[in-house]
Design a protein around this motif. Structure first.
Motif, PDB file in Angstrom:
ATOM      1  N   VAL A  95       0.867  -1.183   0.000  1.00  0.00           N
ATOM      2  CA  VAL A  95       0.000   0.000   0.000  1.00  0.00           C
ATOM      3  C   VAL A  95       0.900   1.227   0.000  1.00  0.00           C
ATOM      4  CG1 VAL A  95      -1.812   1.278   1.198  1.00  0.00           C
ATOM      5  CG2 VAL A  95      -1.769  -1.228   1.306  1.00  0.00           C
ATOM      6  N   PHE A  96       0.785   2.067  -1.030  1.00  0.00           N
ATOM      7  CA  PHE A  96       1.590   3.285  -1.031  1.00  0.00           C
ATOM      8  C   PHE A  96       0.899   4.356  -1.859  1.00  0.00           C
ATOM      9  CE2 PHE A  96       2.842   1.902  -5.194  1.00  0.00           C
ATOM     10  CZ  PHE A  96       3.356   3.019  -5.850  1.00  0.00           C
ATOM     11  N   PHE A  97       1.268   5.624  -1.584  1.00  0.00           N
ATOM     12  CA  PHE A  97       0.695   6.738  -2.333  1.00  0.00           C
ATOM     13  C   PHE A  97       1.606   7.062  -3.503  1.00  0.00           C
ATOM     14  CE2 PHE A  97       0.096  11.292  -3.276  1.00  0.00           C
ATOM     15  CZ  PHE A  97      -1.257  11.257  -3.598  1.00  0.00           C
ATOM     16  N   ASP A  98       1.026   7.056  -4.707  1.00  0.00           N
ATOM     17  CA  ASP A  98       1.775   7.338  -5.922  1.00  0.00           C
ATOM     18  C   ASP A  98       1.526   8.778  -6.356  1.00  0.00           C
ATOM     19  OD1 ASP A  98       3.360   6.481  -8.271  1.00  0.00           O
ATOM     20  OD2 ASP A  98       1.480   6.854  -9.344  1.00  0.00           O
ATOM     21  N   GLU A  99       2.548   9.606  -6.281  1.00  0.00           N
ATOM     22  CA  GLU A  99       2.408  11.031  -6.585  1.00  0.00           C
ATOM     23  C   GLU A  99       1.942  11.300  -8.017  1.00  0.00           C
ATOM     24  OE1 GLU A  99       2.601  13.722  -4.827  1.00  0.00           O
ATOM     25  OE2 GLU A  99       3.523  13.124  -2.927  1.00  0.00           O
ATOM     26  N   PRO A 100       2.542  10.674  -9.053  1.00  0.00           N
ATOM     27  CA  PRO A 100       2.136  11.009 -10.431  1.00  0.00           C
ATOM     28  C   PRO A 100       0.655  10.763 -10.714  1.00  0.00           C
ATOM     29  CG  PRO A 100       4.246   9.875 -10.442  1.00  0.00           C
ATOM     30  CD  PRO A 100       3.720   9.774  -9.041  1.00  0.00           C
ATOM     31  N   THR A 101       0.106   9.680 -10.199  1.00  0.00           N
ATOM     32  CA  THR A 101      -1.310   9.387 -10.467  1.00  0.00           C
ATOM     33  C   THR A 101      -2.231   9.999  -9.420  1.00  0.00           C
ATOM     34  OG1 THR A 101      -1.200   7.298  -9.238  1.00  0.00           O
ATOM     35  CG2 THR A 101      -0.747   7.205 -11.605  1.00  0.00           C
ATOM     36  N   GLY A 102      -1.669  10.362  -8.253  1.00  0.00           N
ATOM     37  CA  GLY A 102      -2.496  10.881  -7.163  1.00  0.00           C
ATOM     38  C   GLY A 102      -3.362   9.816  -6.523  1.00  0.00           C
ATOM     39  N   ASP A 113      -6.130  -7.601   0.471  1.00  0.00           N
ATOM     40  CA  ASP A 113      -6.507  -6.191   0.618  1.00  0.00           C
ATOM     41  C   ASP A 113      -7.466  -5.758  -0.478  1.00  0.00           C
ATOM     42  OD1 ASP A 113      -4.807  -5.990   2.833  1.00  0.00           O
ATOM     43  OD2 ASP A 113      -3.099  -5.429   1.591  1.00  0.00           O
ATOM     44  N   VAL A 114      -7.182  -6.165  -1.721  1.00  0.00           N
ATOM     45  CA  VAL A 114      -8.074  -5.813  -2.825  1.00  0.00           C
ATOM     46  C   VAL A 114      -9.451  -6.447  -2.602  1.00  0.00           C
ATOM     47  CG1 VAL A 114      -8.477  -6.054  -5.309  1.00  0.00           C
ATOM     48  CG2 VAL A 114      -6.179  -5.517  -4.467  1.00  0.00           C
ATOM     49  N   ASP A 115      -9.456  -7.711  -2.195  1.00  0.00           N
ATOM     50  CA  ASP A 115     -10.704  -8.421  -1.897  1.00  0.00           C
ATOM     51  C   ASP A 115     -11.504  -7.671  -0.832  1.00  0.00           C
ATOM     52  OD1 ASP A 115     -12.401 -10.266  -0.279  1.00  0.00           O
ATOM     53  OD2 ASP A 115     -11.688 -11.792  -1.662  1.00  0.00           O
ATOM     54  N   VAL A 120      -5.451   0.021   5.757  1.00  0.00           N
ATOM     55  CA  VAL A 120      -5.111  -1.109   4.901  1.00  0.00           C
ATOM     56  C   VAL A 120      -3.660  -1.495   5.163  1.00  0.00           C
ATOM     57  CG1 VAL A 120      -5.055  -2.006   2.545  1.00  0.00           C
ATOM     58  CG2 VAL A 120      -6.664  -0.179   3.135  1.00  0.00           C
ATOM     59  N   ALA A 121      -3.454  -2.726   5.604  1.00  0.00           N
ATOM     60  CA  ALA A 121      -2.102  -3.221   5.889  1.00  0.00           C
ATOM     61  C   ALA A 121      -1.320  -2.258   6.782  1.00  0.00           C
ATOM     62  CB  ALA A 121      -1.356  -3.483   4.582  1.00  0.00           C
ATOM     63  N   GLY A 122      -2.006  -1.714   7.784  1.00  0.00           N
ATOM     64  CA  GLY A 122      -1.351  -0.825   8.734  1.00  0.00           C
ATOM     65  C   GLY A 122      -1.206   0.609   8.263  1.00  0.00           C
ATOM     66  N   VAL A 123      -1.722   0.930   7.068  1.00  0.00           N
ATOM     67  CA  VAL A 123      -1.624   2.277   6.504  1.00  0.00           C
ATOM     68  C   VAL A 123      -3.020   2.896   6.489  1.00  0.00           C
ATOM     69  CG1 VAL A 123      -1.025   3.641   4.472  1.00  0.00           C
ATOM     70  CG2 VAL A 123       0.338   1.625   5.069  1.00  0.00           C
ATOM     71  N   PRO A 128      -6.862   8.282   3.826  1.00  0.00           N
ATOM     72  CA  PRO A 128      -7.839   9.258   4.311  1.00  0.00           C
ATOM     73  C   PRO A 128      -9.065   9.417   3.418  1.00  0.00           C
ATOM     74  CG  PRO A 128      -6.035  10.392   3.221  1.00  0.00           C
ATOM     75  CD  PRO A 128      -5.670   8.932   3.234  1.00  0.00           C
ATOM     76  N   ARG A 129     -10.123   9.888   4.032  1.00  0.00           N
ATOM     77  CA  ARG A 129     -11.348  10.241   3.300  1.00  0.00           C
ATOM     78  C   ARG A 129     -10.997  11.228   2.187  1.00  0.00           C
ATOM     79  NH1 ARG A 129     -15.496  14.267   3.445  1.00  0.00           N
ATOM     80  NH2 ARG A 129     -17.601  13.390   3.139  1.00  0.00           N
ATOM     81  N   GLY A 130     -11.606  11.003   1.033  1.00  0.00           N
ATOM     82  CA  GLY A 130     -11.355  11.880  -0.111  1.00  0.00           C
ATOM     83  C   GLY A 130     -10.283  11.373  -1.045  1.00  0.00           C
ATOM     84  N   ALA A 131      -9.545  10.330  -0.635  1.00  0.00           N
ATOM     85  CA  ALA A 131      -8.486   9.784  -1.481  1.00  0.00           C
ATOM     86  C   ALA A 131      -9.072   8.873  -2.552  1.00  0.00           C
ATOM     87  CB  ALA A 131      -7.477   9.018  -0.634  1.00  0.00           C
ATOM     88  N   GLU A 132      -8.290   8.680  -3.602  1.00  0.00           N
ATOM     89  CA  GLU A 132      -8.653   7.719  -4.646  1.00  0.00           C
ATOM     90  C   GLU A 132      -7.721   6.522  -4.527  1.00  0.00           C
ATOM     91  OE1 GLU A 132      -9.849   7.773  -9.364  1.00  0.00           O
ATOM     92  OE2 GLU A 132      -8.098   8.930  -8.739  1.00  0.00           O
ATOM     93  N   VAL A 133      -8.298   5.323  -4.616  1.00  0.00           N
ATOM     94  CA  VAL A 133      -7.544   4.084  -4.464  1.00  0.00           C
ATOM     95  C   VAL A 133      -7.521   3.342  -5.798  1.00  0.00           C
ATOM     96  CG1 VAL A 133      -7.466   1.847  -3.302  1.00  0.00           C
ATOM     97  CG2 VAL A 133      -8.111   3.890  -2.025  1.00  0.00           C
TER      98      VAL A 133
END
Length: 402
Positions: free
Chosen positions: A30-37, A46-48, A304-307, A310-315
């Protein structure tokens, strides 16, 4: 910069995303990808879980405005596109989604789908026969593309003389589902949405007044406890059925045959035993997933997996990564056409599980069967190239000889 070579715009990544996805799954699931936001999620568990978690949704507009979610309002020129898409069930949440799915399910029944099998088989044999008669050609353009579009057109009741219009409209609309589509792609999608909606509106009114034995007529007549689909909802549903049931099925067919050509031992095994076709279709969808990523909006903070996301994020939920998770699939990078059980999540899970999954399975099994019977020595002419999109990942062409 993206982490561990994760770059969904890169041709190299699109051609083979699996090494990068495997590293992510192992090292940063689980990580935040800056280019895609986007927050990127790759493990099967986790996906399940997130696909079933009601704290995430395909849309957030039932709980907040664009501004409240820190998003820019959609441009006015895209209104026809979003009006069309949000009239179907894909990009709405309960209670609207629940109501639409209940009504559509009354017409889009398993019995209706299974009843299409003889027609699907006949059409597949006709298309494959034409390919064989020429000695080969582009398997995508001559079999994979016309089969599902003609099947869904037959099911909906679109006249044969108009069916050539459907594929371009579908492709133009689906261009909007790629990551950060260009303004040109957005305007093209909006124009296609207007043209497709106008066409279906005329057809739906005809069928409501004079019903025949097709899905548009059935949808127009559906009534449940005094409730029925509005005209806009009927049109949105028909567009969803065509787009979702067409683009992914074309990619599944092309990706599947390319996987078989790269795994000649399994291809020979399938040629020797056609009874493997049903499990082969499932395994080929797992091995090279035709719609490798689906997005969700976070409606409430979720861990998710300890991460904490936040509300408003896109996954970004990576079905392709989940479908090769070694904690679920033994030797996941190996193509095994008899793999059973095979809990792939190619069709999604939860309330948005693909309504057209039974139809896709009929189309794929009949397509593979027709090709195996009529062209047992089918061979690849040249290595194919991938189209630039990742969200709907498929080949530009697949040239074969028989």
């Amino acid at each position: 910069m993206s982490f561990l070579s994760y770059d969904p715009w890169s041709p190299e990544f699109v051609a083979d995303p699996y090494p990068a996805l495997a590293r992510l799954r192992d090292e940063r699931p689980v990580f935040f990808d800056e280019p895609t936001g986007q927050w990127v999620v790759t493990r099967h568990a986790d996906v399940d879980a997130l696909l079933r978690d009601r704290r995430l949704g395909r849309s957030y507009l039932h709980v907040a405005t664009h501004e409240e979610f820190g998003r820019v309002a959609e441009p006015e020129f895209l209104r026809p596109f979003w009006d069309l898409i949000r009239s179907g069930m894909l990009d709405v949440e309960p209670p609207t989604h629940t109501r639409l799915r209940r009504l559509v399910s009354k017409a889009f029944t398993a019995r209706r789908v299974e009843g299409l099998r003889p027609m699907v088989r006949s059409l597949a044999e006709e298309l494959v026969g034409a390919l064989v008669a020429k000695g080969g050609g582009d398997l995508l353009a001559e079999v994979a593309e016309p089969l599902p579009v003609n099947v869904i057109a037959e099911m909906l009741g679109v006249p044969r003389e108009d069916r050539h219009l459907l594929r371009p409209w579908s492709a133009d609309i689906c261009g909007m589902f790629e990551l950060n589509p260009s303004e040109e792609a957005q305007r093209t999608a909006a124009r296609a949405a207007v043209e497709f909606s106008d066409y279906l509106r005329v057809l739906a009114r005809e069928r409501r007044a004079h019903p025949t034995d097709d899905l548009i007529s059935a949808l127009a007549q559906v009534v449940d406890e005094g409730d029925r689909l509005t005209e806009d909802e009927l049109i949105g549903t028909c567009v969803l059925l065509l787009n979702a049931g067409h683009e992914a099925t074309v990619n599944a067919t092309g990706n599947g045959w390319w996987s078989l050509f790269r795994n000649p031992g399994e291809l020979e095994r399938l040629r020797a035993d056609h009874s493997l076709v049903p499990t082969a279709a499932e395994e080929l969808m797992r091995y090279d997933t035709p719609a490798p990523m689906f997005e969700r909006w976070v409606l409430e903070d979720v861990e998710v997996a300890g991460v904490t996301i936040p509300r408003g994020a896109e996954v970004a939920l990576h079905f392709a990564a989940a479908n090769r998770d070694p904690s679920v699939f033994a030797d996941p990078d190996r193509l095994d056409l008899s793999r059973d059980p095979n809990p792939h999540i190619t069709f999604g899970l939860g309330i948005h599980y693909c309504l057209g999954a039974p139809l896709a399975r009929v189309e794929l099994t009949e397509s593979y069967g027709a090709i195996l019977r009529a062209a047992p020595a089918l061979a690849l002419v040249e290595e194919p190239r991938w189209k630039p999109g990742y969200v709907l990942r498929g080949l530009e062409a697949l040239h074969v000889r028989v």
